[in-house]
Scaffold this motif. Structure first.
Motif, PDB file in Angstrom:
ATOM      1  N   ARG A 183     -64.389   2.935 -62.913  1.00  0.00           N
ATOM      2  CA  ARG A 183     -65.724   3.648 -62.006  1.00  0.00           C
ATOM      3  C   ARG A 183     -66.439   4.425 -63.031  1.00  0.00           C
ATOM      4  NH1 ARG A 183     -63.728   7.875 -58.444  1.00  0.00           N
ATOM      5  NH2 ARG A 183     -65.201   9.426 -59.466  1.00  0.00           N
ATOM      6  N   ARG A 184     -67.558   4.150 -63.105  1.00  0.00           N
ATOM      7  CA  ARG A 184     -68.505   4.496 -64.440  1.00  0.00           C
ATOM      8  C   ARG A 184     -68.968   5.982 -63.917  1.00  0.00           C
ATOM      9  NH1 ARG A 184     -71.551   1.510 -68.248  1.00  0.00           N
ATOM     10  NH2 ARG A 184     -73.282   2.655 -68.956  1.00  0.00           N
ATOM     11  N   HIS A 185     -69.092   6.866 -64.902  1.00  0.00           N
ATOM     12  CA  HIS A 185     -69.859   8.173 -65.073  1.00  0.00           C
ATOM     13  C   HIS A 185     -70.707   8.176 -66.241  1.00  0.00           C
ATOM     14  CE1 HIS A 185     -66.567   9.605 -62.060  1.00  0.00           C
ATOM     15  NE2 HIS A 185     -65.829   8.656 -62.718  1.00  0.00           N
ATOM     16  N   ILE A 186     -71.812   8.540 -66.068  1.00  0.00           N
ATOM     17  CA  ILE A 186     -72.802   8.782 -67.290  1.00  0.00           C
ATOM     18  C   ILE A 186     -73.268  10.239 -67.169  1.00  0.00           C
ATOM     19  CG2 ILE A 186     -74.757   8.030 -68.541  1.00  0.00           C
ATOM     20  CD1 ILE A 186     -74.493   5.210 -67.186  1.00  0.00           C
ATOM     21  N   THR A 187     -73.077  10.758 -68.617  1.00  0.00           N
ATOM     22  CA  THR A 187     -73.611  12.268 -68.878  1.00  0.00           C
ATOM     23  C   THR A 187     -74.371  11.894 -69.932  1.00  0.00           C
ATOM     24  OG1 THR A 187     -71.269  12.789 -68.191  1.00  0.00           O
ATOM     25  CG2 THR A 187     -72.704  14.463 -69.345  1.00  0.00           C
ATOM     26  N   ASP A 229     -79.675   9.497 -77.791  1.00  0.00           N
ATOM     27  CA  ASP A 229     -78.255   9.279 -77.773  1.00  0.00           C
ATOM     28  C   ASP A 229     -77.747   9.785 -76.586  1.00  0.00           C
ATOM     29  OD1 ASP A 229     -78.948   8.230 -80.303  1.00  0.00           O
ATOM     30  OD2 ASP A 229     -78.269   9.978 -81.266  1.00  0.00           O
ATOM     31  N   ASP A 230     -76.551   9.322 -76.156  1.00  0.00           N
ATOM     32  CA  ASP A 230     -75.998   9.640 -74.839  1.00  0.00           C
ATOM     33  C   ASP A 230     -74.229   9.755 -75.175  1.00  0.00           C
ATOM     34  OD1 ASP A 230     -78.184   9.602 -73.497  1.00  0.00           O
ATOM     35  OD2 ASP A 230     -77.735   7.835 -72.432  1.00  0.00           O
ATOM     36  N   LEU A 231     -73.948  10.719 -74.181  1.00  0.00           N
ATOM     37  CA  LEU A 231     -72.241  10.954 -74.071  1.00  0.00           C
ATOM     38  C   LEU A 231     -71.848  10.323 -72.677  1.00  0.00           C
ATOM     39  CD1 LEU A 231     -69.811  12.042 -74.891  1.00  0.00           C
ATOM     40  CD2 LEU A 231     -70.285  14.089 -73.691  1.00  0.00           C
ATOM     41  N   LEU A 232     -71.094   9.348 -72.767  1.00  0.00           N
ATOM     42  CA  LEU A 232     -70.668   8.570 -71.500  1.00  0.00           C
ATOM     43  C   LEU A 232     -69.492   8.772 -71.350  1.00  0.00           C
ATOM     44  CD1 LEU A 232     -72.691   6.594 -73.325  1.00  0.00           C
ATOM     45  CD2 LEU A 232     -73.141   5.696 -71.048  1.00  0.00           C
ATOM     46  N   CYS A 233     -68.981   8.365 -70.080  1.00  0.00           N
ATOM     47  CA  CYS A 233     -67.441   8.315 -69.775  1.00  0.00           C
ATOM     48  C   CYS A 233     -67.391   7.326 -68.639  1.00  0.00           C
ATOM     49  CB  CYS A 233     -67.011   9.647 -69.252  1.00  0.00           C
ATOM     50  SG  CYS A 233     -67.442  10.306 -67.939  1.00  0.00           S
ATOM     51  N   VAL A 247     -62.233   7.887 -69.966  1.00  0.00           N
ATOM     52  CA  VAL A 247     -62.720   7.442 -71.424  1.00  0.00           C
ATOM     53  C   VAL A 247     -63.869   8.028 -71.602  1.00  0.00           C
ATOM     54  CG1 VAL A 247     -62.500   5.654 -72.922  1.00  0.00           C
ATOM     55  CG2 VAL A 247     -61.125   5.485 -71.143  1.00  0.00           C
ATOM     56  N   TYR A 248     -64.338   8.764 -72.559  1.00  0.00           N
ATOM     57  CA  TYR A 248     -65.595   9.206 -72.907  1.00  0.00           C
ATOM     58  C   TYR A 248     -65.956   8.780 -74.497  1.00  0.00           C
ATOM     59  CZ  TYR A 248     -64.145  13.225 -69.800  1.00  0.00           C
ATOM     60  OH  TYR A 248     -63.798  13.796 -68.789  1.00  0.00           O
ATOM     61  N   TRP A 249     -67.108   8.195 -74.826  1.00  0.00           N
ATOM     62  CA  TRP A 249     -67.454   7.938 -75.890  1.00  0.00           C
ATOM     63  C   TRP A 249     -68.974   8.144 -76.286  1.00  0.00           C
ATOM     64  CZ3 TRP A 249     -67.028   5.014 -71.533  1.00  0.00           C
ATOM     65  CH2 TRP A 249     -68.100   4.315 -71.316  1.00  0.00           C
ATOM     66  N   VAL A 250     -69.313   8.011 -77.433  1.00  0.00           N
ATOM     67  CA  VAL A 250     -70.594   8.309 -77.683  1.00  0.00           C
ATOM     68  C   VAL A 250     -71.485   6.909 -78.193  1.00  0.00           C
ATOM     69  CG1 VAL A 250     -72.181   9.484 -79.537  1.00  0.00           C
ATOM     70  CG2 VAL A 250     -70.020  10.466 -78.730  1.00  0.00           C
ATOM     71  N   CYS A 251     -72.537   7.003 -77.567  1.00  0.00           N
ATOM     72  CA  CYS A 251     -73.661   5.675 -77.994  1.00  0.00           C
ATOM     73  C   CYS A 251     -74.691   6.174 -78.718  1.00  0.00           C
ATOM     74  CB  CYS A 251     -74.042   5.025 -76.729  1.00  0.00           C
ATOM     75  SG  CYS A 251     -72.853   3.695 -76.270  1.00  0.00           S
ATOM     76  N   ASN A 307     -67.381   6.450 -81.356  1.00  0.00           N
ATOM     77  CA  ASN A 307     -65.954   6.935 -81.278  1.00  0.00           C
ATOM     78  C   ASN A 307     -65.561   6.937 -79.792  1.00  0.00           C
ATOM     79  OD1 ASN A 307     -63.590   7.819 -82.132  1.00  0.00           O
ATOM     80  ND2 ASN A 307     -64.498   9.194 -83.700  1.00  0.00           N
ATOM     81  N   LEU A 308     -64.326   7.187 -79.438  1.00  0.00           N
ATOM     82  CA  LEU A 308     -64.136   7.657 -78.041  1.00  0.00           C
ATOM     83  C   LEU A 308     -62.806   8.547 -78.047  1.00  0.00           C
ATOM     84  CD1 LEU A 308     -62.297   4.444 -76.365  1.00  0.00           C
ATOM     85  CD2 LEU A 308     -62.770   4.911 -78.927  1.00  0.00           C
ATOM     86  N   VAL A 309     -62.666   9.279 -76.988  1.00  0.00           N
ATOM     87  CA  VAL A 309     -61.586  10.169 -76.724  1.00  0.00           C
ATOM     88  C   VAL A 309     -61.105   9.787 -75.089  1.00  0.00           C
ATOM     89  CG1 VAL A 309     -60.760  12.410 -76.049  1.00  0.00           C
ATOM     90  CG2 VAL A 309     -62.325  11.911 -77.748  1.00  0.00           C
ATOM     91  N   VAL A 310     -59.729   9.748 -74.791  1.00  0.00           N
ATOM     92  CA  VAL A 310     -59.200   9.750 -73.762  1.00  0.00           C
ATOM     93  C   VAL A 310     -58.423  10.764 -72.974  1.00  0.00           C
ATOM     94  CG1 VAL A 310     -57.438   8.185 -72.149  1.00  0.00           C
ATOM     95  CG2 VAL A 310     -58.869   7.058 -74.045  1.00  0.00           C
ATOM     96  N   LYS A 311     -58.873  11.249 -71.902  1.00  0.00           N
ATOM     97  CA  LYS A 311     -58.468  12.588 -71.576  1.00  0.00           C
ATOM     98  C   LYS A 311     -58.262  12.533 -69.980  1.00  0.00           C
ATOM     99  CE  LYS A 311     -57.225  16.990 -72.125  1.00  0.00           C
ATOM    100  NZ  LYS A 311     -55.643  17.362 -72.151  1.00  0.00           N
TER     101      LYS A 311
END
Length: 180
Positions: free
Chosen positions: A175-179, A165-169, A152-156, A144-148
């Protein structure tokens, strides 16, 4: 706790000021009910496993996982059409003023395997499905994903080699950010 409506096979929901919309996988429909609750209204039927749903001021957008499409219709269910076809098991969906974004979990998901990184995050213009772009590839089961605020944030599931499991954006510009 208030039950707004009885549903068989609901998958995802979206809401505006007046209504709650949802995809119903058991019968391939898109439905809505007024927020205080009441009798659900069937808006669209005959969809091939509708999954994620998002809405804006005028339209609703949804994915059909086995149909491989990103679709839309007016909020009253009229004029349903396909924005993008040929996708590899799309699930989550989100919209902003210009774009529709979705997750594609990939072929391995339909086989029950999230260990393969063949999913992606994609977008296309809401107006006509043009400018279809991949924002992130080689994703393991992006669900799933959310735009804010331009991200763009999503769950993998199982994105990293340590099986966490990760939360990414990613920035809308790529430009990639990973959390984690």
């Amino acid at each position: 706790l208030t039950t707004l409506a009885q549903a068989s096979g609901p998958w995802a929901i979206a809401l505006n000021n007046d209504n709650v919309y949802w995809t119903n996988t058991s019968d391939g429909s898109i439905r809505r009910v007024v927020k205080p609750g009441g009798q659900p209204v069937v808006l669209v039927t005959g969809e091939s496993s509708p999954r994620g749903i998002a809405i804006d001021e005028k339209q609703m957008y949804w994915t059909t996982s086995t149909g491989g499409q990103v679709r839309r219709a007016n909020l009253d269910g009229t004029s349903p059409d396909s924005l993008v076809a040929g996708q590899n098991y799309p699930l989550g969906i989100a919209v902003d003023d210009t774009w529709v974004y979705w997750t594609e979990v990939g072929a391995s998901y339909s086989l029950g395997d999230c260990g393969q990184a063949d999913g992606r995050i994609a977008r296309a213009k809401k107006a006509d499905g043009s400018s279809h772009t991949t924002l992130a590839s080689n994703q393991a089961c992006p669900l799933n994903l959310v735009v804010k605020d331009g991200l763009v944030y999503w769950v993998c599931l199982l994105y990293t080699s340590d099986a966490a499991d990760d939360l990414l954006c990613v920035g809308i510009g790529g430009r990639r950010h990973i959390t984690k």
